[in-house]
Structures are given as structure tokens and as C-alpha cells.
Design a protein around this motif. Structure first.
Motif, short mmCIF file in Angstrom:
data_model
loop_
_atom_site.label_atom_id
_atom_site.label_comp_id
_atom_site.label_asym_id
_atom_site.label_seq_id
_atom_site.Cartn_x
_atom_site.Cartn_y
_atom_site.Cartn_z
N LEU A 105 0.82 -1.20 0.00
CA LEU A 105 0.00 0.00 0.00
C LEU A 105 0.86 1.26 0.00
O LEU A 105 0.50 2.27 -0.62
N GLY A 106 2.01 1.21 0.68
CA GLY A 106 2.93 2.35 0.65
C GLY A 106 3.50 2.57 -0.73
O GLY A 106 3.63 3.72 -1.19
N TYR A 107 3.82 1.49 -1.42
CA TYR A 107 4.33 1.56 -2.79
C TYR A 107 3.30 2.23 -3.69
O TYR A 107 3.61 3.12 -4.49
N ARG A 108 2.07 1.79 -3.56
CA ARG A 108 0.97 2.36 -4.37
C ARG A 108 0.77 3.84 -4.04
O ARG A 108 0.57 4.66 -4.95
N GLU A 109 0.79 4.17 -2.77
CA GLU A 109 0.62 5.57 -2.36
C GLU A 109 1.66 6.46 -3.02
O GLU A 109 1.36 7.54 -3.53
N PHE A 110 2.91 6.01 -3.02
CA PHE A 110 3.98 6.79 -3.63
C PHE A 110 3.75 6.94 -5.12
O PHE A 110 3.87 8.04 -5.68
N ALA A 111 3.45 5.85 -5.80
CA ALA A 111 3.30 5.87 -7.26
C ALA A 111 2.17 6.79 -7.70
O ALA A 111 2.32 7.58 -8.64
N LEU A 112 1.03 6.70 -7.03
CA LEU A 112 -0.11 7.52 -7.42
C LEU A 112 0.10 8.98 -7.04
O LEU A 112 -0.43 9.88 -7.71
N THR A 115 6.53 -8.15 -8.00
CA THR A 115 6.02 -8.12 -9.37
C THR A 115 4.50 -7.95 -9.37
O THR A 115 3.95 -7.27 -10.25
N THR A 116 3.83 -8.56 -8.42
CA THR A 116 2.39 -8.39 -8.30
C THR A 116 2.05 -6.94 -7.97
O THR A 116 1.18 -6.32 -8.60
N ILE A 117 2.75 -6.39 -6.97
CA ILE A 117 2.51 -5.00 -6.57
C ILE A 117 2.79 -4.06 -7.74
O ILE A 117 1.95 -3.21 -8.09
N HIS A 118 3.96 -4.21 -8.33
CA HIS A 118 4.38 -3.30 -9.39
C HIS A 118 3.45 -3.39 -10.60
O HIS A 118 3.06 -2.37 -11.19
#
Length: 209
Positions: free
Chosen positions: A95-102, A164-167
Motif C-alpha cells: 500500500l505504501g508503494y501504491r501511495e507513492f506511485a499515485l 512483481t504483483t505490486i508493481h
């Protein structure tokens, strides 16, 4: 006008101003506009300052790349606060990865995609950058494996599968976010995007149990 630089402190301040200017150009105009002249103009100095601080455009792009991974590390580390269970920590990293990307799509693209064909970080730079972030995930998968929550002879390999799933899911969501929402589609809102990511990570973890 060139900025007079005579001390290490002044050089450090100039370097930070140029990096801030480059980030502004990247976020507001996109990677293709990261020219020496444009960055120098935004920073209120000359292109010579970029050569002095970074050695040229390649050095400036490398600094942006490294800075991006430090920011991603901060966001992912913050997301781990309050999560003790290894599986909860894996989900928090996702979720942190997604937050950063968006929140910073142009920087994310520079870090993980090839918006500038002539910019290719060296293997050592990529290893150092990924070490800041991927290690957070591999530590969580190692803890999950040790606790018997997932079955994996190689927790780092498991972490790669999770990443890979997250990315993949985050990158697809970013692509969809650049277009008008498609009613009824899986990613027609930010909330649905988060649910899809959580479902995907849980499905993979379930397959590793």
C-alpha cells in the motif's frame, strides 16, 4: 546569471536548489522537459551550476533517480508503523508503494520505466536504489517464512514474486488513471484500485502458504 559559489555550504545549497528545480520541472512538465536550460532557469542560475554540482545532465538524472528511491523508502517505512505481523507488513509495503506511485507518477516513471531512452542507471546504481526499498519487502517475507506463514525456501524469491504483483497492478492502475474512468471496470476509482491490489497480494500470499 551564474550564482557565486565559494564554500561547501553554498555548493550544497546550490545543489539542493537545482534538484528542487528539476523535481518541479519533472512533476509539472514531464521527464522530456528535463533540459539543463529549463532546470537552470527554474533554479535561477546558469547551466554551469549543473555541471559544477552534478557533472552534467546524466549526473542530474542520477540524482533525481536516487532521490526518488529515498522518498519511496520513507513512504514505505512510514506505512509499516504499527504493523507487527509479517503478513500485515507485506501488505503495508504494498500500500505504501501504491501511495507513492499515485502521488508522484512522473517520478515513479523515471525510476521504473524508460521515459528518457538515453537515461539508463548503472547496475550498481539500480542495486543501491532497489536495496533501499526491496529489502523492506524481503525482510517481511523472511519473517513470514520463519513464522510458517508462507512456505518458501527462498524468501527473497518470494519477495520478488510479491513485488512483481505490486508493481504490475500499480502500473496498470497508473495507466488507467491517465484516462477517463471506465464505468464498471475494476479500476474505476481509487478505492477499487486499493482493493484490487490487496486482493492480488493476498492471492499470491495464499499461494505461498
Amino acid at each position: 546569471m551564474p550564482r557565486a559559489v565559494s564554500t561547501p555550504k553554498e555548493l550544497g545549497a546550490l545543489r539542493q536548489d537545482l534538484l528542487d528545480a528539476a523535481m518541479h520541472v519533472l512533476r509539472e512538465q514531464g521527464a522530456l522537459h528535463l533540459t539543463l536550460r529549463r532546470v537552470a532557469d527554474v533554479a535561477g542560475t546558469s547551466t554551469m551550476g549543473i555541471y559544477t554540482c552534478f557533472g552534467g545532465r546524466a549526473g542530474l538524472l542520477e540524482a533525481i533517480y536516487q532521490y526518488g528511491f529515498h522518498l519511496l523508502h520513507e513512504v514505505m517505512t512510514k506505512s509499516l508503523d504499527g504493523h507487527a505481523s509479517p503478513l500485515d507488513r507485506i501488505m503495508a509495503v504494498a500500500l505504501g508503494y501504491r501511495e507513492f506511485a499515485l502521488g508522484d507518477p512522473a517520478l515513479y516513471a523515471l525510476m521504473f520505466e524508460r521515459p528518457l531512452p538515453d537515461f539508463d542507471p548503472s547496475p550498481q546504481q539500480r542495486e543501491d536504489a532497489l536495496g533501499l526499498t526491496f529489502d523492506l519487502l524481503s525482510q517481511a517475507t523472511a519473517a513470514a517464512s520463519k513464522a510458517g506463514l508462507i512456505s518458501s525456501g527462498d524468501p527473497v524469491r518470494a519477495a520478488y514474486l510479491v513485488w512483481t504483483t505490486i508493481h504490475g497492478l500499480v502500473s496498470i492502475e497508473l495507466t488507467c488513471s491517465l484516462r477517463s474512468p471506465l464505468p464498471g471496470w475494476f479500476l474505476n476509482s481509487r478505492e477499487e484500485g486499493e482493493r484490487i491490489l490487496a486482493d492480488g497480494v493476498r492471492a499470491l500470499l495464499s499461494g505461498l502458504t
